[in-house]
Design a protein around this motif. Structure first.
Motif, PDB file in Angstrom:
ATOM      1  N   ASP A  78      45.735  39.915  33.226  1.00 22.93           N
ATOM      2  CA  ASP A  78      45.309  41.282  32.908  1.00 22.93           C
ATOM      3  C   ASP A  78      43.958  41.606  33.530  1.00 22.93           C
ATOM      4  O   ASP A  78      43.785  42.632  34.209  1.00 22.93           O
ATOM      5  CB  ASP A  78      45.208  41.474  31.388  1.00 22.93           C
ATOM      6  N   HIS A  79      42.995  40.740  33.294  1.00 21.53           N
ATOM      7  CA  HIS A  79      41.620  41.070  33.675  1.00 21.53           C
ATOM      8  C   HIS A  79      41.358  40.929  35.163  1.00 21.53           C
ATOM      9  O   HIS A  79      40.408  41.530  35.682  1.00 21.53           O
ATOM     10  CB  HIS A  79      40.644  40.248  32.832  1.00 21.53           C
ATOM     11  N   ALA A  80      42.204  40.197  35.852  1.00 23.16           N
ATOM     12  CA  ALA A  80      42.089  40.156  37.310  1.00 23.16           C
ATOM     13  C   ALA A  80      42.300  41.550  37.886  1.00 23.16           C
ATOM     14  O   ALA A  80      41.691  41.923  38.905  1.00 23.16           O
ATOM     15  CB  ALA A  80      43.109  39.176  37.896  1.00 23.16           C
ATOM     16  N   LYS A  81      43.143  42.340  37.240  1.00 20.74           N
ATOM     17  CA  LYS A  81      43.413  43.700  37.701  1.00 20.74           C
ATOM     18  C   LYS A  81      42.193  44.594  37.485  1.00 20.74           C
ATOM     19  O   LYS A  81      41.864  45.427  38.340  1.00 20.74           O
ATOM     20  CB  LYS A  81      44.642  44.252  36.981  1.00 20.74           C
ATOM     21  N   ALA A  82      41.529  44.427  36.360  1.00 25.56           N
ATOM     22  CA  ALA A  82      40.308  45.202  36.106  1.00 25.56           C
ATOM     23  C   ALA A  82      39.201  44.782  37.069  1.00 25.56           C
ATOM     24  O   ALA A  82      38.427  45.624  37.542  1.00 25.56           O
ATOM     25  CB  ALA A  82      39.857  45.018  34.660  1.00 25.56           C
ATOM     26  N   ARG A  83      39.135  43.485  37.354  1.00 23.79           N
ATOM     27  CA  ARG A  83      38.100  43.012  38.288  1.00 23.79           C
ATOM     28  C   ARG A  83      38.298  43.607  39.677  1.00 23.79           C
ATOM     29  O   ARG A  83      37.324  43.869  40.397  1.00 23.79           O
ATOM     30  CB  ARG A  83      38.112  41.486  38.366  1.00 23.79           C
ATOM     31  N   GLU A  84      39.538  43.816  40.063  1.00 20.00           N
ATOM     32  CA  GLU A  84      39.795  44.418  41.370  1.00 20.00           C
ATOM     33  C   GLU A  84      39.199  45.823  41.437  1.00 20.00           C
ATOM     34  O   GLU A  84      38.672  46.238  42.472  1.00 20.00           O
ATOM     35  CB  GLU A  84      41.299  44.454  41.639  1.00 20.00           C
ATOM     36  N   ALA A  85      39.263  46.543  40.326  1.00 20.17           N
ATOM     37  CA  ALA A  85      38.651  47.867  40.278  1.00 20.17           C
ATOM     38  C   ALA A  85      37.126  47.770  40.331  1.00 20.17           C
ATOM     39  O   ALA A  85      36.458  48.584  40.980  1.00 20.17           O
ATOM     40  CB  ALA A  85      39.087  48.606  39.010  1.00 20.17           C
ATOM     41  N   ILE A  86      36.562  46.774  39.647  1.00 13.05           N
ATOM     42  CA  ILE A  86      35.115  46.573  39.687  1.00 13.05           C
ATOM     43  C   ILE A  86      34.657  46.306  41.110  1.00 13.05           C
ATOM     44  O   ILE A  86      33.672  46.891  41.592  1.00 13.05           O
ATOM     45  CB  ILE A  86      34.712  45.398  38.769  1.00 13.05           C
ATOM     46  N   VAL A  87      35.357  45.443  41.800  1.00 17.09           N
ATOM     47  CA  VAL A  87      35.003  45.107  43.182  1.00 17.09           C
ATOM     48  C   VAL A  87      35.086  46.348  44.060  1.00 17.09           C
ATOM     49  O   VAL A  87      34.189  46.614  44.878  1.00 17.09           O
ATOM     50  CB  VAL A  87      35.914  43.993  43.723  1.00 17.09           C
ATOM     51  N   ALA A  88      36.148  47.125  43.918  1.00 10.88           N
ATOM     52  CA  ALA A  88      36.311  48.333  44.726  1.00 10.88           C
ATOM     53  C   ALA A  88      35.182  49.322  44.462  1.00 10.88           C
ATOM     54  O   ALA A  88      34.657  49.950  45.394  1.00 10.88           O
ATOM     55  CB  ALA A  88      37.660  48.976  44.425  1.00 10.88           C
ATOM     56  N   TRP A  89      34.809  49.460  43.184  1.00 10.80           N
ATOM     57  CA  TRP A  89      33.712  50.364  42.806  1.00 10.80           C
ATOM     58  C   TRP A  89      32.410  49.946  43.475  1.00 10.80           C
ATOM     59  O   TRP A  89      31.709  50.768  44.074  1.00 10.80           O
ATOM     60  CB  TRP A  89      33.559  50.377  41.293  1.00 10.80           C
ATOM     61  N   VAL A  90      32.066  48.676  43.357  1.00 10.29           N
ATOM     62  CA  VAL A  90      30.799  48.195  43.914  1.00 10.29           C
ATOM     63  C   VAL A  90      30.785  48.312  45.430  1.00 10.29           C
ATOM     64  O   VAL A  90      29.794  48.746  46.033  1.00 10.29           O
ATOM     65  CB  VAL A  90      30.537  46.739  43.475  1.00 10.29           C
ATOM     66  N   GLU A  91      31.872  47.918  46.055  1.00 10.83           N
ATOM     67  CA  GLU A  91      31.917  47.981  47.519  1.00 10.83           C
ATOM     68  C   GLU A  91      31.830  49.413  48.041  1.00 10.83           C
ATOM     69  O   GLU A  91      31.239  49.659  49.087  1.00 10.83           O
ATOM     70  CB  GLU A  91      33.188  47.302  48.023  1.00 10.83           C
ATOM     71  N   LYS A  92      32.421  50.344  47.294  1.00  9.89           N
ATOM     72  CA  LYS A  92      32.416  51.743  47.724  1.00  9.89           C
ATOM     73  C   LYS A  92      31.115  52.450  47.400  1.00  9.89           C
ATOM     74  O   LYS A  92      30.563  53.193  48.228  1.00  9.89           O
ATOM     75  CB  LYS A  92      33.579  52.489  47.061  1.00  9.89           C
ATOM     76  N   THR A  93      30.596  52.240  46.195  1.00 12.29           N
ATOM     77  CA  THR A  93      29.457  53.035  45.732  1.00 12.29           C
ATOM     78  C   THR A  93      28.118  52.321  45.774  1.00 12.29           C
ATOM     79  O   THR A  93      27.069  52.977  45.780  1.00 12.29           O
ATOM     80  CB  THR A  93      29.690  53.495  44.279  1.00 12.29           C
ATOM     81  N   LYS A  94      28.141  50.982  45.729  1.00 13.64           N
ATOM     82  CA  LYS A  94      26.903  50.186  45.604  1.00 13.64           C
ATOM     83  C   LYS A  94      26.156  50.534  44.318  1.00 13.64           C
ATOM     84  O   LYS A  94      24.928  50.418  44.238  1.00 13.64           O
ATOM     85  CB  LYS A  94      25.988  50.387  46.819  1.00 13.64           C
ATOM     86  N   LEU A  95      26.908  50.925  43.294  1.00 10.48           N
ATOM     87  CA  LEU A  95      26.324  51.298  42.010  1.00 10.48           C
ATOM     88  C   LEU A  95      26.695  50.266  40.947  1.00 10.48           C
ATOM     89  O   LEU A  95      27.666  49.525  41.105  1.00 10.48           O
ATOM     90  CB  LEU A  95      26.825  52.686  41.588  1.00 10.48           C
ATOM     91  N   PRO A  96      25.941  50.214  39.847  1.00 20.11           N
ATOM     92  CA  PRO A  96      26.134  49.170  38.834  1.00 20.11           C
ATOM     93  C   PRO A  96      27.368  49.343  37.956  1.00 20.11           C
ATOM     94  O   PRO A  96      27.970  50.428  37.874  1.00 20.11           O
ATOM     95  CB  PRO A  96      24.856  49.247  37.995  1.00 20.11           C
TER      96      PRO A  96
END
Length: 239
Positions: A78-96
């Motif tokens: 389950d949480h691997a899927k949420a982590r993928e979103a976290i990674v995408a967010w950071v890579e795209k926005t460079k925000l916390p």
């Protein structure tokens, strides 16, 4: 449908959403102090909330070991899927990213499931919050860009505060999640067994790409919830 299934009749029947959609309790003072300490700026951070398939209430797992087996089986998946979103967010926005709880036990699973497995390049962007009360959570969610949650009520709190929110719905979390569909939040509701991390990440980047449209969607959901509350309250008053 559930009422019909059990042949419950004789009274007016309609859908009225969870009362949390009408939440108006906040603790802006505590929240603003926390945000300032962490250097989290308005609409410039993502919130993510973890959840196990079965809440480990005291004594529950000893009495019902099959629930512990289910938690162990799905927690990483389950949480691997949420982590993928976290990674995408950071890579795209460079925000916390702020990893936070809805229930007390989630403070103890944040590191294992959402933080430690992240790429080393992403970890510096991630912070975590200990347990808090709903009023402070509401005030923080009001300042967040988006909230992603396995828990059912954190996305409702965020929506009530005017913030886009995704609900990662686990099948063990009962029929109450149906209200997200009934309020038109289909695009932001993810049946986790049938969803990939790429899909969650992609939808998050869509929100990032057109944030004004996402905010309008939230307004529409809140307006519908208010309309249903008013109609339901009138029926109760008549009864």
């Amino acid at each position: 449908k559930t009422l019909e299934k059990h042949e419950i009749a004789g009274m007016p029947q309609m859908f009225v959403p969870d009362a949390t959609f009408d939440l108006n309790t906040r603790d802006d003072e505590t929240a603003n102090r926390f945000l300032a300490e962490r250097k989290l700026e308005d609409r410039k951070f993502l919130c993510v909330i973890p959840r196990l398939r079965w809440t480990p209430y005291p004594g529950r797992m000893e009495k019902e070991p099959e629930k512990q087996k289910t938690n162990d089986k799905y927690k990483e998946q389950d949480h691997a899927k949420a982590r993928e979103a976290i990674v995408a967010w950071v890579e795209k926005t460079k925000l916390p990213v702020l990893v936070c709880p809805e229930m007390t036990y989630q403070v103890d699973i944040m590191d294992e499931l959402l933080i430690d497995p992240l790429p080393e390049s992403v970890k510096p962007f991630v912070q975590k919050r200990g347990y808090w009360m709903p009023d402070e959570a509401a005030s923080v969610y009001a300042k967040a860009h988006t909230v992603i949650s396995f828990e059912c009520h954190s996305p409702i709190i965020a929506t009530a505060m005017g913030t886009p929110a995704f609900y990662l719905r686990q099948p063990e979390d009962t029929i109450k999640g149906q209200m997200y569909y009934d309020l038109g939040m289909n695009d932001w509701t993810f049946e986790i067994n049938d969803t990939t991390g790429k899909q969650i990440a992609g939808r998050l980047l869509e929100v990032v790409g057109d944030y004004p449209a996402a905010l309008k969607k939230v307004e529409k959901v809140n307006a519908l919830a208010a309309k249903l509350f008013a109609k339901g309250a009138e029926i109760v008053k008549q009864i």
